[in-house]
Design a protein around this motif. Structure first.
Motif, mmCIF file in Angstrom:
data_model
loop_
_atom_site.group_PDB
_atom_site.id
_atom_site.type_symbol
_atom_site.label_atom_id
_atom_site.label_comp_id
_atom_site.label_asym_id
_atom_site.label_seq_id
_atom_site.Cartn_x
_atom_site.Cartn_y
_atom_site.Cartn_z
ATOM 1 N N ARG A 175 0.830 -1.208 0.000
ATOM 2 C CA ARG A 175 0.000 0.000 0.000
ATOM 3 C C ARG A 175 0.865 1.258 0.000
ATOM 4 O O ARG A 175 0.588 2.215 -0.715
ATOM 5 C CB ARG A 175 -0.917 -0.029 1.218
ATOM 6 C CG ARG A 175 -1.842 1.135 1.301
ATOM 7 C CD ARG A 175 -2.737 0.981 2.485
ATOM 8 N NE ARG A 175 -3.445 2.223 2.731
ATOM 9 C CZ ARG A 175 -4.045 2.522 3.842
ATOM 10 N NH1 ARG A 175 -4.048 1.657 4.829
ATOM 11 N NH2 ARG A 175 -4.646 3.659 3.995
ATOM 12 N N HIS A 176 1.919 1.244 0.809
ATOM 13 C CA HIS A 176 2.810 2.406 0.868
ATOM 14 C C HIS A 176 3.531 2.609 -0.458
ATOM 15 O O HIS A 176 3.716 3.743 -0.911
ATOM 16 C CB HIS A 176 3.825 2.245 1.993
ATOM 17 C CG HIS A 176 3.211 2.254 3.357
ATOM 18 N ND1 HIS A 176 2.611 3.357 3.887
ATOM 19 C CD2 HIS A 176 3.095 1.269 4.277
ATOM 20 C CE1 HIS A 176 2.155 3.070 5.093
ATOM 21 N NE2 HIS A 176 2.430 1.803 5.350
ATOM 22 N N ALA A 177 3.948 1.523 -1.085
ATOM 23 C CA ALA A 177 4.626 1.634 -2.374
ATOM 24 C C ALA A 177 3.672 2.163 -3.435
ATOM 25 O O ALA A 177 4.064 2.971 -4.286
ATOM 26 C CB ALA A 177 5.184 0.274 -2.792
ATOM 27 N N LEU A 178 2.422 1.737 -3.370
ATOM 28 C CA LEU A 178 1.420 2.206 -4.330
ATOM 29 C C LEU A 178 1.185 3.710 -4.173
ATOM 30 O O LEU A 178 1.141 4.453 -5.160
ATOM 31 C CB LEU A 178 0.110 1.440 -4.140
ATOM 32 C CG LEU A 178 -1.023 1.794 -5.083
ATOM 33 C CD1 LEU A 178 -0.652 1.426 -6.504
ATOM 34 C CD2 LEU A 178 -2.289 1.087 -4.662
ATOM 35 N N ILE A 179 1.087 4.174 -2.943
ATOM 36 C CA ILE A 179 0.897 5.606 -2.680
ATOM 37 C C ILE A 179 2.120 6.388 -3.143
ATOM 38 O O ILE A 179 1.994 7.446 -3.773
ATOM 39 C CB ILE A 179 0.605 5.845 -1.186
ATOM 40 C CG1 ILE A 179 -0.762 5.259 -0.827
ATOM 41 C CG2 ILE A 179 0.662 7.328 -0.848
ATOM 42 C CD1 ILE A 179 -1.055 5.251 0.652
ATOM 43 N N PHE A 180 3.310 5.894 -2.855
ATOM 44 C CA PHE A 180 4.540 6.581 -3.246
ATOM 45 C C PHE A 180 4.637 6.716 -4.758
ATOM 46 O O PHE A 180 4.886 7.803 -5.280
ATOM 47 C CB PHE A 180 5.754 5.811 -2.702
ATOM 48 C CG PHE A 180 7.065 6.342 -3.193
ATOM 49 C CD1 PHE A 180 7.584 7.514 -2.676
ATOM 50 C CD2 PHE A 180 7.779 5.673 -4.180
ATOM 51 C CE1 PHE A 180 8.792 8.016 -3.130
ATOM 52 C CE2 PHE A 180 8.982 6.159 -4.635
ATOM 53 C CZ PHE A 180 9.493 7.338 -4.103
ATOM 54 N N TRP A 181 4.435 5.616 -5.490
ATOM 55 C CA TRP A 181 4.578 5.664 -6.941
ATOM 56 C C TRP A 181 3.450 6.451 -7.593
ATOM 57 O O TRP A 181 3.647 7.068 -8.642
ATOM 58 C CB TRP A 181 4.679 4.254 -7.529
ATOM 59 C CG TRP A 181 6.010 3.653 -7.206
ATOM 60 C CD1 TRP A 181 6.262 2.618 -6.377
ATOM 61 C CD2 TRP A 181 7.283 4.097 -7.682
ATOM 62 N NE1 TRP A 181 7.612 2.365 -6.308
ATOM 63 C CE2 TRP A 181 8.262 3.263 -7.106
ATOM 64 C CE3 TRP A 181 7.701 5.110 -8.539
ATOM 65 C CZ2 TRP A 181 9.623 3.417 -7.362
ATOM 66 C CZ3 TRP A 181 9.051 5.248 -8.791
ATOM 67 C CH2 TRP A 181 9.993 4.411 -8.204
ATOM 68 N N SER A 182 2.279 6.474 -6.958
ATOM 69 C CA SER A 182 1.193 7.319 -7.474
ATOM 70 C C SER A 182 1.569 8.796 -7.353
ATOM 71 O O SER A 182 1.318 9.583 -8.268
ATOM 72 C CB SER A 182 -0.097 7.045 -6.706
ATOM 73 O OG SER A 182 -0.504 5.717 -6.866
ATOM 74 N N ALA A 183 2.163 9.164 -6.227
ATOM 75 C CA ALA A 183 2.587 10.549 -6.031
ATOM 76 C C ALA A 183 3.687 10.928 -7.020
ATOM 77 O O ALA A 183 3.678 12.036 -7.581
ATOM 78 C CB ALA A 183 3.066 10.758 -4.597
ATOM 79 N N ILE A 184 4.624 10.017 -7.252
ATOM 80 C CA ILE A 184 5.690 10.283 -8.224
ATOM 81 C C ILE A 184 5.105 10.456 -9.622
ATOM 82 O O ILE A 184 5.484 11.379 -10.362
ATOM 83 C CB ILE A 184 6.735 9.146 -8.210
ATOM 84 C CG1 ILE A 184 7.459 9.097 -6.878
ATOM 85 C CG2 ILE A 184 7.718 9.268 -9.363
ATOM 86 C CD1 ILE A 184 8.301 10.323 -6.573
#
Length: 111
Positions: free
Chosen positions: A3-12
């Motif tokens: 979930r954290h990786a998904l949020i991070f890459w979405s923000a990028i």
């Protein structure tokens, strides 16, 4: 963790889309607004990755303390007794049986 990786890459991804949109619509004038934060980010990253030597904690690694003769005798004795012992270890404690009787009714059924 996913979930954290998904949020991070979405923000990028959104940041990249915003930068591309800014370049296409407003030419390079929008990039000049981003120059100070980008330079600041780069400087902070480089300081984090390669800290200055005067702030690095290298004094501990340079000082070596010579162990005393008493300590060396202890270490040598521990190494000899540890190497000579077989598979079993001797512990300085033992199990003492309790004074209560064992009751099969109170034991777990599946263990």
């Amino acid at each position: 963790m996913i979930r954290h990786a998904l949020i991070f890459w979405s923000a990028i991804l959104l940041a990249v889309i915003g930068l591309v949109d800014g370049v296409v619509n407003f030419s390079f004038s929008s990039l000049t607004r981003w120059m100070v934060p980008l330079i600041l980010f780069a400087v902070l990253y480089l300081l984090y990755k390669y800290p200055p030597r005067k702030f690095a904690n290298t004094s501990r690694s340079k000082t070596k303390v010579k162990p005393s003769q008493k300590t060396m005798v202890k270490v040598a004795g521990l190494r000899k007794s540890h190497a000579s012992s077989g598979k079993r270890k001797s512990y300085p404690f033992q199990v003492i049986e309790g004074s209560k009787g064992k009751n099969d009714d109170h034991l777990p059924k599946y263990h």
